[in-house]
Write a protein that holds these residues in place. Structure first.
Motif, PDB file in Angstrom:
ATOM      1  N   TYR A   9       0.840  -1.190   0.000  1.00  0.00           N
ATOM      2  CA  TYR A   9       0.000   0.000   0.000  1.00  0.00           C
ATOM      3  C   TYR A   9       0.879   1.244   0.000  1.00  0.00           C
ATOM      4  N   LYS A  24      -3.983  10.997   3.870  1.00  0.00           N
ATOM      5  CA  LYS A  24      -4.821  10.115   3.058  1.00  0.00           C
ATOM      6  C   LYS A  24      -4.793   8.699   3.614  1.00  0.00           C
ATOM      7  N   GLY A  25      -5.772   7.897   3.202  1.00  0.00           N
ATOM      8  CA  GLY A  25      -5.750   6.497   3.564  1.00  0.00           C
ATOM      9  C   GLY A  25      -4.821   5.714   2.644  1.00  0.00           C
ATOM     10  N   PRO A  26      -4.405   4.528   3.060  1.00  0.00           N
ATOM     11  CA  PRO A  26      -3.541   3.693   2.207  1.00  0.00           C
ATOM     12  C   PRO A  26      -4.273   3.290   0.924  1.00  0.00           C
ATOM     13  N   PHE A  29       3.681   0.670   2.768  1.00  0.00           N
ATOM     14  CA  PHE A  29       3.460  -0.383   3.743  1.00  0.00           C
ATOM     15  C   PHE A  29       3.347  -1.728   3.033  1.00  0.00           C
ATOM     16  N   PHE A  54       0.114  -5.379   8.913  1.00  0.00           N
ATOM     17  CA  PHE A  54       0.966  -4.415   8.229  1.00  0.00           C
ATOM     18  C   PHE A  54       2.369  -4.356   8.838  1.00  0.00           C
ATOM     19  N   GLY A  55       3.334  -4.021   7.987  1.00  0.00           N
ATOM     20  CA  GLY A  55       4.634  -3.611   8.472  1.00  0.00           C
ATOM     21  C   GLY A  55       4.540  -2.193   9.011  1.00  0.00           C
ATOM     22  N   TYR A  73      -9.406  -0.216  11.197  1.00  0.00           N
ATOM     23  CA  TYR A  73      -8.006  -0.251  11.598  1.00  0.00           C
ATOM     24  C   TYR A  73      -7.659   1.033  12.351  1.00  0.00           C
ATOM     25  N   GLN A 129      -4.419   3.508  13.131  1.00  0.00           N
ATOM     26  CA  GLN A 129      -3.061   3.810  12.707  1.00  0.00           C
ATOM     27  C   GLN A 129      -2.483   4.900  13.594  1.00  0.00           C
ATOM     28  N   GLY A 143       2.168   1.352  11.172  1.00  0.00           N
ATOM     29  CA  GLY A 143       1.253   0.751  10.212  1.00  0.00           C
ATOM     30  C   GLY A 143      -0.118   0.558  10.847  1.00  0.00           C
ATOM     31  N   PRO A 144      -1.144   0.451  10.035  1.00  0.00           N
ATOM     32  CA  PRO A 144      -2.497   0.219  10.569  1.00  0.00           C
ATOM     33  C   PRO A 144      -2.575  -1.091  11.344  1.00  0.00           C
ATOM     34  N   LEU A 199      -5.202   7.814  13.676  1.00  0.00           N
ATOM     35  CA  LEU A 199      -6.018   7.858  12.457  1.00  0.00           C
ATOM     36  C   LEU A 199      -6.806   6.553  12.401  1.00  0.00           C
ATOM     37  N   LEU A 249      -9.035   4.101  10.308  1.00  0.00           N
ATOM     38  CA  LEU A 249      -9.272   3.778   8.909  1.00  0.00           C
ATOM     39  C   LEU A 249     -10.348   2.712   8.777  1.00  0.00           C
ATOM     40  N   GLN A 298      -8.689  -5.014  -0.134  1.00  0.00           N
ATOM     41  CA  GLN A 298      -9.371  -4.152   0.816  1.00  0.00           C
ATOM     42  C   GLN A 298      -9.082  -2.707   0.421  1.00  0.00           C
ATOM     43  N   TYR A 299     -10.144  -1.928   0.259  1.00  0.00           N
ATOM     44  CA  TYR A 299     -10.026  -0.532  -0.139  1.00  0.00           C
ATOM     45  C   TYR A 299     -10.226   0.346   1.096  1.00  0.00           C
ATOM     46  N   PHE A 300      -9.280   1.251   1.296  1.00  0.00           N
ATOM     47  CA  PHE A 300      -9.307   2.094   2.490  1.00  0.00           C
ATOM     48  C   PHE A 300      -9.921   3.460   2.209  1.00  0.00           C
ATOM     49  N   GLY A 301     -10.591   3.980   3.218  1.00  0.00           N
ATOM     50  CA  GLY A 301     -11.066   5.348   3.179  1.00  0.00           C
ATOM     51  C   GLY A 301      -9.968   6.300   3.615  1.00  0.00           C
ATOM     52  N   PRO A 302     -10.260   7.604   3.612  1.00  0.00           N
ATOM     53  CA  PRO A 302      -9.252   8.600   3.974  1.00  0.00           C
ATOM     54  C   PRO A 302      -8.968   8.661   5.470  1.00  0.00           C
TER      55      PRO A 302
END
Lengths: 113, 114
Positions: free
Chosen positions: A36, A42-44, A89, A103-104, B35, B37, B42-43, B88, B90, B103-107
């Protein structure tokens, strides 16, 4: 216990150069490995992903190399551009899209002109 | 086609308060994951909702709870806020039955606890 280890923490690359980010995982049951890209605020966003049945996957300037026996995978960004400057990531998950991503800790990439 | 949307964008709360964050998944997606973050990290997976039920949960205390509605949107609730909850948050949506793992993430929603 960190299941996905990512390195380096930060990376500075000249424009046009190759950026390489490495990840290692512990759980041999992982079988989906996405990368990612995240810009500040912003989000990933999914960049590219690979499954362990192939050793390499290429999409444009981005390539994932996968070494199942070593439990390692890496992201290569060819011809790096200033617009690639972001945090990257690596992640891993078990089979199917309804399992959590692990995630890393991320790599902050800066591409300088 | 709208992607994953989250509200609010930013939120400031004080210790001990409660907060609710909202997420609308990408069109066609029925699974929502949350998630956390932390800055520079990382998340980390909190939990996942599918068919209005919590299906999987990460290593987060019961102060973190959620809900999924019939239209697949979701809420994340955090009670008795601690300074360490600043992060944050997510939301990610997916459609596993469609044969994709993506998986699609939001802002995200930036929560600050003072």
């Amino acid at each position: 216990q960190q299941q996905v280890k990512q390195s380096p923490q930060s990376l500075i690359v000249q424009k046009g150069g190759i950026s390489i980010i490495n990840c290692a995982y512990e759980n041999t049951a992982f079988d989906y490995f996405p990368w990612y890209q995240q810009f500040p605020g912003k989000g990933p966003a999914l960049l590219i992903a690979i499954r362990p049945d192939v050793s390499e996957k290429k999409e444009g300037r981005f390539t994932i190399s996968f070494n199942k026996s070593a439990k390692q995978f890496s992201l290569h960004i060819m011809d790096s551009q200033p617009g690639d400057s972001a945090t990257y990531f690596c992640a891993a998950s078990l089979h199917s899209g309804n399992t959590p991503l692990v995630f890393g800790k991320g790599t902050r990439l800066s591409v300088i002109a | 086609d709208a992607g994953v949307t989250q509200s609010p964008t930013h939120l400031i709360k004080t210790r001990g308060q409660q907060v609710t964050l909202r997420c609308s998944p990408k069109s066609g997606h029925d699974t929502v994951s949350w998630y956390q973050q932390a800055l520079g990290q990382g998340p980390q997976f909190i939990f996942q909702y599918y068919e209005e039920e919590e299906r999987q949960r990460g290593n987060f205390p019961d102060r973190f709870s959620g809900h999924q509605f019939p239209n697949y949107s979701s809420e994340l609730n955090v009670n008795a806020l601690l300074l360490g909850d600043s992060a944050l948050y997510l939301c990610a949506s997916s459609f596993p039955r469609g044969g994709t793992d993506t998986q699609y993430f939001g802002p995200g929603t930036r929560l600050t606890v003072l």
